[in-house]
Design an enzyme around this catalytic site. Sequence first.
Site, short mmCIF file in Angstrom:
data_model
loop_
_atom_site.label_atom_id
_atom_site.label_comp_id
_atom_site.label_asym_id
_atom_site.label_seq_id
_atom_site.Cartn_x
_atom_site.Cartn_y
_atom_site.Cartn_z
N ASP A 67 26.32 -48.36 -48.75
CA ASP A 67 25.82 -47.75 -49.93
C ASP A 67 27.08 -47.23 -50.60
O ASP A 67 28.09 -47.46 -50.36
CB ASP A 67 25.21 -46.21 -49.13
N ASP A 69 27.20 -44.09 -53.43
CA ASP A 69 27.26 -42.71 -53.48
C ASP A 69 27.46 -41.96 -52.01
O ASP A 69 26.35 -42.17 -51.24
CB ASP A 69 26.37 -41.97 -54.31
N ASP A 256 25.58 -42.58 -45.56
CA ASP A 256 25.93 -41.16 -45.40
C ASP A 256 25.19 -40.16 -45.25
O ASP A 256 25.27 -38.96 -45.12
CB ASP A 256 26.85 -40.67 -46.56
#
Length: 312
Positions: A67, A69, A256
Amino acid sequence: MASTTHTMVLRCPPSATRSHNALFSFHKTTTTLPRITRFSSYSTSTTRSSSRPICASSRPMEALIFDCDGVILESEDLHRQAYNFAFAHFNVRCPPFAETLNWDTEFYDVLQNQIGGGKPKMRWYFKENGWPSSTLFATPPESDEDRAKLIDTLQDWKTEKYKDIIKSGSVEPRPGVLRLMDEARASGKKVAVCSAATKSSVVMCLENLIGMERFQSLDCFLAGDDVKEKKPDPSIYITASKKLGISEKACLVVEDSVIGLQAATQAGMSCIITYTSSTANQDFTDAIAKFPDLSDVRLQDLEELLENVVAA
């Protein structure tokens, strides 16, 4: 994995307080979250899920998918600042408040962990709290066309402001990310980036944070513009698997947040979590491991994790 749907109630408060910075005076949203599921706490050590088997393969790991961000850079507060700059620039005001809309940190931490993508965030917020007046529309837009124009304009301006922040040179990639990319590439594995953010925003981040050489050598790069549904929908990871020509069971995803975790596991991929301060208390039961960052994680560690999942 069948994901649990959480109903989110984040409404404009009955009263407003002011927050100040050097440039703007914003309306600050004070939020109550009566129906948000509270996430369980956990230690920072690596753990494996014992509640369900994660889809994995006895074959070696063939692709490492990041990913952007929150994984490559800790970006969410930068996005929040850019949205608030956009709201101020266009004097966005949700009725009945006279002050400019402001998303504070507490509110945005919940919002960004429940809804992926910038346009969906704003569309959801305005549907729940009322469409705003602005310098674009003196009265709240009523037609789908005008509402789309408002969302598109705000997102475009926000994206440019976010680019200015990234290009300022003050932002660095999270620890261990570049090394892991290089280790995967050197070992012959494919490397990809899949982000729910707009393509122009992600391209700019990658060019500035991982460098042009790494960016151009990616085997697959997908942004929110490339799929119809945003995370936690698994479309972006299913598409990546097809573009890479690799079974989803041979892909390992680095995320995250629980949104990204759900997207990866629903696509049939194993997922590790490198959490941030805004996602640390989420329930990552379905991840095969979680880390505060990737500074001490090696590619061999990730391969062994997949082997252990298969053996469990």
